[in-house]
Motif scaffolding. Structure first.
Motif, PDB file in Angstrom:
ATOM      1  N   LEU A  28      27.119  40.426 -17.317  1.00  0.00           N
ATOM      2  CA  LEU A  28      27.855  41.644 -16.976  1.00  0.00           C
ATOM      3  C   LEU A  28      27.186  42.880 -17.561  1.00  0.00           C
ATOM      4  N   ILE A  29      26.717  42.770 -18.800  1.00  0.00           N
ATOM      5  CA  ILE A  29      26.034  43.908 -19.420  1.00  0.00           C
ATOM      6  C   ILE A  29      24.721  44.202 -18.694  1.00  0.00           C
ATOM      7  N   GLY A  30      24.018  43.143 -18.282  1.00  0.00           N
ATOM      8  CA  GLY A  30      22.795  43.338 -17.513  1.00  0.00           C
ATOM      9  C   GLY A  30      23.034  44.031 -16.186  1.00  0.00           C
ATOM     10  N   GLU A  31      24.239  43.908 -15.653  1.00  0.00           N
ATOM     11  CA  GLU A  31      24.599  44.582 -14.402  1.00  0.00           C
ATOM     12  C   GLU A  31      25.100  46.008 -14.642  1.00  0.00           C
ATOM     13  N   GLY A  32      25.137  46.412 -15.916  1.00  0.00           N
ATOM     14  CA  GLY A  32      25.517  47.785 -16.229  1.00  0.00           C
ATOM     15  C   GLY A  32      26.960  47.979 -16.620  1.00  0.00           C
ATOM     16  N   HIS A  33      27.706  46.892 -16.813  1.00  0.00           N
ATOM     17  CA  HIS A  33      29.113  47.006 -17.167  1.00  0.00           C
ATOM     18  C   HIS A  33      29.289  47.118 -18.681  1.00  0.00           C
ATOM     19  N   ASP A  34      30.489  47.484 -19.086  1.00  0.00           N
ATOM     20  CA  ASP A  34      30.846  47.642 -20.492  1.00  0.00           C
ATOM     21  C   ASP A  34      31.739  46.459 -20.878  1.00  0.00           C
ATOM     22  N   VAL A  35      31.388  45.763 -21.936  1.00  0.00           N
ATOM     23  CA  VAL A  35      32.088  44.525 -22.305  1.00  0.00           C
ATOM     24  C   VAL A  35      32.526  44.585 -23.758  1.00  0.00           C
ATOM     25  N   ALA A  36      33.786  44.254 -24.004  1.00  0.00           N
ATOM     26  CA  ALA A  36      34.295  43.995 -25.351  1.00  0.00           C
ATOM     27  C   ALA A  36      34.568  42.503 -25.454  1.00  0.00           C
ATOM     28  N   PHE A  37      34.245  41.929 -26.598  1.00  0.00           N
ATOM     29  CA  PHE A  37      34.353  40.472 -26.770  1.00  0.00           C
ATOM     30  C   PHE A  37      35.267  40.196 -27.954  1.00  0.00           C
ATOM     31  N   PHE A  38      36.375  39.502 -27.692  1.00  0.00           N
ATOM     32  CA  PHE A  38      37.436  39.267 -28.662  1.00  0.00           C
ATOM     33  C   PHE A  38      37.423  37.788 -29.065  1.00  0.00           C
ATOM     34  N   THR A  39      36.989  37.512 -30.300  1.00  0.00           N
ATOM     35  CA  THR A  39      36.924  36.123 -30.757  1.00  0.00           C
ATOM     36  C   THR A  39      36.805  36.113 -32.281  1.00  0.00           C
ATOM     37  N   THR A  40      36.492  34.939 -32.825  1.00  0.00           N
ATOM     38  CA  THR A  40      36.398  34.776 -34.271  1.00  0.00           C
ATOM     39  C   THR A  40      35.228  35.567 -34.871  1.00  0.00           C
ATOM     40  N   GLU A  41      35.422  36.006 -36.108  1.00  0.00           N
ATOM     41  CA  GLU A  41      34.369  36.704 -36.855  1.00  0.00           C
ATOM     42  C   GLU A  41      33.097  35.864 -36.946  1.00  0.00           C
ATOM     43  N   HIS A  42      33.214  34.547 -36.894  1.00  0.00           N
ATOM     44  CA  HIS A  42      32.059  33.657 -37.030  1.00  0.00           C
ATOM     45  C   HIS A  42      31.036  33.850 -35.913  1.00  0.00           C
ATOM     46  N   TYR A  43      31.427  34.462 -34.793  1.00  0.00           N
ATOM     47  CA  TYR A  43      30.501  34.645 -33.673  1.00  0.00           C
ATOM     48  C   TYR A  43      30.048  36.093 -33.515  1.00  0.00           C
ATOM     49  N   ARG A  44      30.271  36.906 -34.552  1.00  0.00           N
ATOM     50  CA  ARG A  44      29.917  38.328 -34.463  1.00  0.00           C
ATOM     51  C   ARG A  44      28.451  38.516 -34.048  1.00  0.00           C
ATOM     52  N   ALA A  45      27.539  37.861 -34.746  1.00  0.00           N
ATOM     53  CA  ALA A  45      26.114  38.091 -34.477  1.00  0.00           C
ATOM     54  C   ALA A  45      25.757  37.694 -33.040  1.00  0.00           C
ATOM     55  N   VAL A  47      27.755  37.584 -30.431  1.00  0.00           N
ATOM     56  CA  VAL A  47      28.357  38.542 -29.501  1.00  0.00           C
ATOM     57  C   VAL A  47      27.528  39.820 -29.463  1.00  0.00           C
ATOM     58  N   GLU A  48      27.208  40.363 -30.620  1.00  0.00           N
ATOM     59  CA  GLU A  48      26.476  41.623 -30.670  1.00  0.00           C
ATOM     60  C   GLU A  48      25.082  41.491 -30.070  1.00  0.00           C
ATOM     61  N   ALA A  49      24.514  40.292 -30.113  1.00  0.00           N
ATOM     62  CA  ALA A  49      23.196  40.080 -29.511  1.00  0.00           C
ATOM     63  C   ALA A  49      23.225  40.243 -27.990  1.00  0.00           C
ATOM     64  N   THR A  50      24.387  40.070 -27.378  1.00  0.00           N
ATOM     65  CA  THR A  50      24.499  40.256 -25.930  1.00  0.00           C
ATOM     66  C   THR A  50      24.586  41.732 -25.556  1.00  0.00           C
ATOM     67  N   GLY A  51      24.894  42.580 -26.543  1.00  0.00           N
ATOM     68  CA  GLY A  51      25.124  43.987 -26.277  1.00  0.00           C
ATOM     69  C   GLY A  51      26.589  44.334 -26.126  1.00  0.00           C
ATOM     70  N   ALA A  52      27.467  43.339 -26.256  1.00  0.00           N
ATOM     71  CA  ALA A  52      28.902  43.586 -26.132  1.00  0.00           C
ATOM     72  C   ALA A  52      29.459  44.199 -27.413  1.00  0.00           C
ATOM     73  N   ARG A  53      30.575  44.901 -27.282  1.00  0.00           N
ATOM     74  CA  ARG A  53      31.318  45.380 -28.445  1.00  0.00           C
ATOM     75  C   ARG A  53      32.075  44.193 -29.030  1.00  0.00           C
ATOM     76  N   PHE A  54      31.973  44.017 -30.319  1.00  0.00           N
ATOM     77  CA  PHE A  54      32.647  42.883 -30.950  1.00  0.00           C
ATOM     78  C   PHE A  54      34.003  43.294 -31.491  1.00  0.00           C
ATOM     79  N   ALA A  55      35.029  42.534 -31.137  1.00  0.00           N
ATOM     80  CA  ALA A  55      36.384  42.756 -31.642  1.00  0.00           C
ATOM     81  C   ALA A  55      36.851  41.464 -32.296  1.00  0.00           C
TER      82      ALA A  55
END
Length: 443
Positions: A28-45, A47-55
């Protein structure tokens, strides 16, 4: 020019639930969309590697350690129904009010067009049960065997083969009713209480496990139709999109034994995945003993535990590593022995590799039952098989070409699928429909 959309992706805190949606976030980010990702703190890195906002989940409802760092869950088969209920209460349904509150906070600052959840993330259900115009579009990615009740299947969890004849349908109806009204009636009440605590006034009717496909706008099942039981009453929201496979390994140093993969001996790969691997004596070490006298090369991976202390006591035909990328290994494999992780089984079938499955925890018995039904391997009906059971099953798969032929048939189905593209297109359609809902609200 396509519109830029905003997506919130929400996942249960485990690898098998999160990895497919991480791949979707990247798409989705590669297609130009804006993504927030809501999950455990253990997956922060990750998630952020995809370019998504981490929540991140708040600690009060983050069940990561209960699910992933809890070896006691591996004995859930011994706990039986009690263990299933414990998981539902503590890991999946229990966190729902906190997940919902966290999701609402995200939506206050991030005007999403669409929310995407995995099939065991229930924090969006209060939104789904509320007024349609008051929420974004809602999609679910099925990251485990499709669980909803049907006239054509027994209840999810008993791992019975399906059937459409009168006797099978009577069996199914009886067992489905008993599961909803007797066996899991306390879970039904618990789910209603949790929904009420989340502020959902609507509640629900029927069986809680059936809710997601009924109330979301699209349920995108991460497999091909050939690996899932046919249902004459399948919810209209359900679509089979194919498995989201692990990406190719970016870098891998081949071990010294790698050339042995081409020496003519059948190759048997054994794995307990990345979650259910604290006790390698359940399957991995049993398989190495079972095949010690066979003319095969056994490639075993621990999925996490250090392999070094085990290597000295292994049979001569075994090669043990912590991890070997499946995209590099599986093209050389003749049989995969596994405890039935959904993603690993899909990866094997994507390479046309037949299976021997020994799973008795979480959704693994249902995965094993589908391997049996699809003809792609042998179901050992146990999470702790004996060496003799494993040896017989491996010999059977190697000597009966039908298993590989069925695995190769599903390989063709999977190769024809383009799950990320299909999901992206489906989400785009949901966003357009959601625009129409919002416009109607303002008229």
């Amino acid at each position: 020019m396509p519109l830029t959309r905003r997506f919130v992706l929400c996942t249960t805190p485990a690898q098998g639930h999160t990895a497919p949606l991480l791949a979707l976030a990247g798409r989705l980010i590669g297609e130009g969309h804006d993504v927030a990702f809501f999950t455990t703190e253990h997956y922060r890195a990750r998630v952020e590697a995809t370019g998504a906002r981490f929540a991140p989940f708040a600690a009060a409802y983050d069940a990561h350690d209960l699910m992933v760092a809890n070896p006691a869950r591996e004995s859930s088969s011994k706990r039986g129904v009690r263990g299933v209920k414990d998981d539902l209460r503590r890991i999946f349904i229990g966190p729902m009010p906190g997940q919902y509150r966290g999701l609402r906070l995200i939506l206050e600052h991030f005007a999403a067009d669409c929310i995407v959840v995995d099939s065991m993330f229930f924090g969006a259900l209060p939104l789904a049960l509320g007024p349609r115009a008051a929420r974004p579009a809602l999609a679910c990615i099925g990251v485990m065997p499709y669980p909803s009740n049907s006239r054509d299947t027994a209840p999810f969890g008993v791992a019975f083969q399906p059937g459409t004849g009168p006797l099978h349908r009577l069996r199914n109806a009886t067992m489905n009713w008993a599961t909803e009204h007797i066996v899991l009636s306390d879970i039904q009440r618990f789910a209603r209480r949790r929904l009420a605590e989340a502020g959902s006034p609507a509640g629900f009717s029927g069986y809680f496990v059936d809710l997601q496909p009924k109330v979301v706008d699209a349920y995108l099942q991460e497999t091909v139709a050939g690996f899932e039981y046919p249902r004459s009453d399948l919810a209209p929201t359900v679509r089979f999109v194919g498995p989201i496979l692990a990406p190719p390994a970016p870098a891998f140093e081949e071990p010294s034994w790698w050339p042995e993969l081409g020496n003519g001996r059948p190759v048997v790969h054994v794995t307990q995945g990345t979650l259910d691997n604290a006790d390698l004596g359940r399957l991995l070490l049993v398989t190495t003993r079972a095949l010690a006298g066979e003319d095969v090369l056994v490639v075993a991976t621990t999925g996490g535990p250090d392999p070094a202390p085990l290597r000295q006591s292994l049979p001569a035909n075994v090669r043990l590593e912590r991890f070997v990328p499946h995209d590099l290994l599986l093209p050389h494999v003749d049989v995969m022995v596994t405890n039935g992780g959904y993603g690993g089984v899909q990866q094997a079938l994507a390479n046309g590799v037949p299976l021997v499955v020994a799973g008795d925890s979480e959704d693994k018995p249902e995965v094993a039952a589908r391997v049996q039904w699809s003809g792609t391997g042998v179901n050992l009906h146990s999470g702790r098989p004996s060496p003799a059971m494993v040896a017989r099953a491996v010999r059977r798969v190697l000597s009966h070409s039908s298993y590989r032929q069925r695995a190769q048939a599903l390989q063709g189905e999977i190769a024809a699928a383009d799950p990320l593209r299909t999901i992206s297109s489906a989400l785009a359609e949901l966003c357009v429909a959601n625009d129409a809902v919002r416009q109607a609200e303002t008229i």
